[in-house]
Design a protein around this motif. Structure first.
Motif, PDB file in Angstrom:
ATOM      1  N   GLY A 110      -9.863 -62.917 -21.399  1.00  0.00           N
ATOM      2  CA  GLY A 110     -10.863 -63.956 -21.128  1.00  0.00           C
ATOM      3  C   GLY A 110     -11.025 -64.978 -22.247  1.00  0.00           C
ATOM      4  O   GLY A 110     -12.068 -65.608 -22.370  1.00  0.00           O
ATOM      5  N   LYS A 111      -9.984 -65.186 -23.046  1.00  0.00           N
ATOM      6  CA  LYS A 111     -10.073 -66.137 -24.164  1.00  0.00           C
ATOM      7  C   LYS A 111     -10.254 -67.570 -23.662  1.00  0.00           C
ATOM      8  O   LYS A 111     -11.119 -68.307 -24.124  1.00  0.00           O
ATOM      9  CB  LYS A 111      -8.803 -66.053 -25.033  1.00  0.00           C
ATOM     10  N   THR A 112      -9.417 -67.953 -22.697  1.00  0.00           N
ATOM     11  CA  THR A 112      -9.508 -69.311 -22.163  1.00  0.00           C
ATOM     12  C   THR A 112     -10.867 -69.520 -21.495  1.00  0.00           C
ATOM     13  O   THR A 112     -11.504 -70.562 -21.644  1.00  0.00           O
ATOM     14  CB  THR A 112      -8.362 -69.567 -21.159  1.00  0.00           C
ATOM     15  N   TYR A 113     -11.314 -68.473 -20.791  1.00  0.00           N
ATOM     16  CA  TYR A 113     -12.611 -68.542 -20.105  1.00  0.00           C
ATOM     17  C   TYR A 113     -13.740 -68.785 -21.111  1.00  0.00           C
ATOM     18  O   TYR A 113     -14.610 -69.628 -20.894  1.00  0.00           O
ATOM     19  CB  TYR A 113     -12.839 -67.223 -19.356  1.00  0.00           C
ATOM     20  N   LEU A 114     -13.704 -68.054 -22.226  1.00  0.00           N
ATOM     21  CA  LEU A 114     -14.754 -68.215 -23.241  1.00  0.00           C
ATOM     22  C   LEU A 114     -14.745 -69.636 -23.816  1.00  0.00           C
ATOM     23  O   LEU A 114     -15.796 -70.230 -24.055  1.00  0.00           O
ATOM     24  CB  LEU A 114     -14.567 -67.187 -24.361  1.00  0.00           C
ATOM     25  N   CYS A 115     -13.548 -70.178 -24.024  1.00  0.00           N
ATOM     26  CA  CYS A 115     -13.464 -71.571 -24.497  1.00  0.00           C
ATOM     27  C   CYS A 115     -14.077 -72.515 -23.480  1.00  0.00           C
ATOM     28  O   CYS A 115     -14.791 -73.462 -23.841  1.00  0.00           O
ATOM     29  CB  CYS A 115     -12.002 -71.978 -24.703  1.00  0.00           C
ATOM     30  N   ALA A 116     -13.800 -72.240 -22.205  1.00  0.00           N
ATOM     31  CA  ALA A 116     -14.321 -73.131 -21.158  1.00  0.00           C
ATOM     32  C   ALA A 116     -15.843 -73.047 -21.074  1.00  0.00           C
ATOM     33  O   ALA A 116     -16.502 -74.043 -20.785  1.00  0.00           O
ATOM     34  CB  ALA A 116     -13.683 -72.780 -19.813  1.00  0.00           C
ATOM     35  N   VAL A 117     -16.396 -71.852 -21.344  1.00  0.00           N
ATOM     36  CA  VAL A 117     -17.864 -71.735 -21.363  1.00  0.00           C
ATOM     37  C   VAL A 117     -18.414 -72.708 -22.411  1.00  0.00           C
ATOM     38  O   VAL A 117     -19.378 -73.443 -22.171  1.00  0.00           O
ATOM     39  CB  VAL A 117     -18.291 -70.279 -21.687  1.00  0.00           C
ATOM     40  N   ILE A 118     -17.775 -72.725 -23.559  1.00  0.00           N
ATOM     41  CA  ILE A 118     -18.235 -73.611 -24.647  1.00  0.00           C
ATOM     42  C   ILE A 118     -18.016 -75.082 -24.274  1.00  0.00           C
ATOM     43  O   ILE A 118     -18.922 -75.905 -24.391  1.00  0.00           O
ATOM     44  CB  ILE A 118     -17.483 -73.272 -25.967  1.00  0.00           C
ATOM     45  N   THR A 119     -16.819 -75.406 -23.786  1.00  0.00           N
ATOM     46  CA  THR A 119     -16.558 -76.829 -23.517  1.00  0.00           C
ATOM     47  C   THR A 119     -17.373 -77.336 -22.323  1.00  0.00           C
ATOM     48  O   THR A 119     -17.804 -78.489 -22.323  1.00  0.00           O
ATOM     49  CB  THR A 119     -15.048 -77.105 -23.297  1.00  0.00           C
ATOM     50  N   ASN A 120     -17.643 -76.464 -21.340  1.00  0.00           N
ATOM     51  CA  ASN A 120     -18.502 -76.902 -20.226  1.00  0.00           C
ATOM     52  C   ASN A 120     -19.892 -77.268 -20.755  1.00  0.00           C
ATOM     53  O   ASN A 120     -20.478 -78.268 -20.345  1.00  0.00           O
ATOM     54  CB  ASN A 120     -18.620 -75.807 -19.161  1.00  0.00           C
ATOM     55  N   GLU A 121     -20.409 -76.440 -21.679  1.00  0.00           N
ATOM     56  CA  GLU A 121     -21.724 -76.732 -22.271  1.00  0.00           C
ATOM     57  C   GLU A 121     -21.690 -78.076 -22.990  1.00  0.00           C
ATOM     58  O   GLU A 121     -22.592 -78.902 -22.856  1.00  0.00           O
ATOM     59  CB  GLU A 121     -22.085 -75.652 -23.308  1.00  0.00           C
ATOM     60  N   LEU A 122     -20.640 -78.290 -23.774  1.00  0.00           N
ATOM     61  CA  LEU A 122     -20.550 -79.525 -24.559  1.00  0.00           C
ATOM     62  C   LEU A 122     -20.305 -80.734 -23.652  1.00  0.00           C
ATOM     63  O   LEU A 122     -20.794 -81.832 -23.911  1.00  0.00           O
ATOM     64  CB  LEU A 122     -19.445 -79.401 -25.620  1.00  0.00           C
ATOM     65  N   ALA A 123     -19.540 -80.514 -22.565  1.00  0.00           N
ATOM     66  CA  ALA A 123     -19.291 -81.606 -21.612  1.00  0.00           C
ATOM     67  C   ALA A 123     -20.609 -82.044 -20.970  1.00  0.00           C
ATOM     68  O   ALA A 123     -20.824 -83.227 -20.708  1.00  0.00           O
ATOM     69  CB  ALA A 123     -18.303 -81.161 -20.544  1.00  0.00           C
ATOM     70  N   LYS A 124     -21.502 -81.051 -20.751  1.00  0.00           N
ATOM     71  CA  LYS A 124     -22.810 -81.387 -20.179  1.00  0.00           C
ATOM     72  C   LYS A 124     -23.630 -82.221 -21.157  1.00  0.00           C
ATOM     73  O   LYS A 124     -24.569 -82.897 -20.777  1.00  0.00           O
ATOM     74  CB  LYS A 124     -23.566 -80.106 -19.795  1.00  0.00           C
ATOM     75  N   LYS A 125     -23.268 -82.139 -22.446  1.00  0.00           N
ATOM     76  CA  LYS A 125     -23.955 -82.988 -23.441  1.00  0.00           C
ATOM     77  C   LYS A 125     -23.146 -84.257 -23.711  1.00  0.00           C
ATOM     78  O   LYS A 125     -23.245 -84.868 -24.777  1.00  0.00           O
ATOM     79  CB  LYS A 125     -24.131 -82.204 -24.743  1.00  0.00           C
ATOM     80  N   ASN A 126     -22.270 -84.577 -22.748  1.00  0.00           N
ATOM     81  CA  ASN A 126     -21.501 -85.834 -22.800  1.00  0.00           C
ATOM     82  C   ASN A 126     -20.443 -85.930 -23.885  1.00  0.00           C
ATOM     83  O   ASN A 126     -20.031 -87.026 -24.255  1.00  0.00           O
ATOM     84  CB  ASN A 126     -22.432 -87.044 -22.935  1.00  0.00           C
ATOM     85  N   ARG A 127     -19.997 -84.770 -24.412  1.00  0.00           N
ATOM     86  CA  ARG A 127     -18.886 -84.834 -25.373  1.00  0.00           C
ATOM     87  C   ARG A 127     -17.586 -84.969 -24.582  1.00  0.00           C
ATOM     88  O   ARG A 127     -17.443 -84.422 -23.491  1.00  0.00           O
ATOM     89  CB  ARG A 127     -18.850 -83.558 -26.233  1.00  0.00           C
ATOM     90  N   ARG A 128     -16.638 -85.702 -25.148  1.00  0.00           N
ATOM     91  CA  ARG A 128     -15.339 -85.890 -24.473  1.00  0.00           C
ATOM     92  C   ARG A 128     -14.410 -84.737 -24.849  1.00  0.00           C
ATOM     93  O   ARG A 128     -14.184 -84.489 -26.027  1.00  0.00           O
ATOM     94  CB  ARG A 128     -14.704 -87.222 -24.894  1.00  0.00           C
TER      95      ARG A 128
END
Ligand code: ADP
Ligand code: MG
Length: 308
Positions: free
Chosen positions: A169-187
């Motif tokens: 689940g390494k990729t999944y954990l990264c996506a959890v983080i990037t989804n959160e950051l994407a919601k804060k409008n980070r590219r």
């Protein structure tokens, strides 16, 4: 040389051929339907037999296609100011697919923050709740995730290097983080490294595409190098692609996340050996920068791919 009678006979033959083709076209159900739906009069068929024959071929192919026979764009004829124009249009299957993608994006606007390539379907809804739920049933996984939960609560400049066995689940954990950051409008640029390496090789002959592939990851607010070490690593790739990319991220203190089957030490060993030589210094140059950019965390647990 042909005499005048031969030529007249030829012309007559061509005329007959034309008449036959025209009546076959006008008899075709597919063409009749197309003319009706697009408000095109029969006189246009007579004037542009060749183009309607092409259209007929396309329509015949589409009639048996389930969205799998072409890339989704098809040849069509449309009337514009009483002139017949040839155009390429998205076929009904592709149109439906595009509409679905648009609707998905509208429902989850953060997905539009993923640049270069869309995030894989199975990671689009990845969130902390799933991680906590999975942790309840998997002791080893549970011991691995506190640094990630801490990171989600309080994102730092220093990224994470998640390594461990395939499917934990390494990729999944990264996506959890990037989804959160994407919601804060980070590219976000989320690169699957084996695909990225081959995309770069394929772009050798197109300088603009190559430049895009090199520049975009350097500039992203958040960069994920997913499955680093799974690609084949040449000296060129290590020294001309990875090193400048990672160096730039480090100089500009930009958040960078990694996933790998290899620890950083193992990655360094792999990077040192390329086809023609052993070069520990160059491998170390890259990996020392990774250590500056990211905290190394081993992810343990069961193989979640087997559950799919
Ligand atoms: P790895 O990158 O370590 O090889 P993945 O992140 O691709 O593993 O995960 C393997 C599969 O398990 C994927 O289909 C992923 O969607 C699913 N998965 C991983 N972690 C979770 C989780 N916490 N909750 C639900 N599904 C998960
Ligand atoms: Mg992975």
């Amino acid at each position: 040389m042909k005499d005048i009678r031969d030529l007249m006979e030829d012309t007559q033959q061509m005329q007959n051929e034309r008449t036959k083709l025209l009546s076959a076209l006008l008899d075709s159900d597919l063409i009749q339907k197309y003319l009706k739906e697009n408000n095109i009069g029969k006189e246009y068929v007579e004037k542009h037999i060749g183009r309607f024959l092409d259209l007929q071929k396309t329509l015949e192919k589409c009639a048996v296609c389930k969205g799998d026979l072409c890339k989704g764009y098809r040849y069509e004829l449309v009337l514009e100011d009483n002139r017949l124009k040839s155009v390429y249009k998205a076929c009904p299957y592709l149109q439906k697919k595009q509409e679905k993608q648009e609707a998905e994006k509208a429902a989850r606007p953060y997905l539009a923050r993923y640049e270069m390539a869309p995030l894989g379907k199975q990671f689009q809804d990845a969130g902390l709740e799933d991680v906590l739920m999975a942790a309840e049933k998997d002791d080893a996984y549970r011991t691995s995730i506190p640094p990630i939960v801490r990171f989600l609560k309080e994102p730092k400049d220093k990224g994470l290097y998640l390594y461990g066995k395939i499917g934990v689940g390494k990729t999944y954990l990264c996506a959890v983080i990037t989804n959160e950051l994407a919601k804060k409008n980070r590219r976000i640029v989320f690169l699957h490294m084996p695909s990225y390496a081959s995309d770069l090789k394929n772009a050798f002959d197109s300088p603009e595409l190559y430049e895009y592939l090199i520049e975009k990851p350097r500039k992203a607010d958040v960069l994920v190098l997913d499955d680093i070490g799974a690609e084949s690593i040449s000296a060129w790739y290590r020294d001309e692609v990875l090193l400048p990319l990672i160096d730039r991220r480090m100089q500009e203190k930009k958040l960078t996340l990694f996933t790998s089957n290899l620890s950083i030490r193992e990655l360094e060993e792999k990077m040192a050996i390329t086809r023609n030589e052993i070069d520990e210094i160059s491998a170390q140059r890259v990996c020392d920068r990774i250590r500056v950019l990211a905290e190394e965390i081993q992810i343990k647990g069961k193989n979640r791919r087997l559950e799919d």
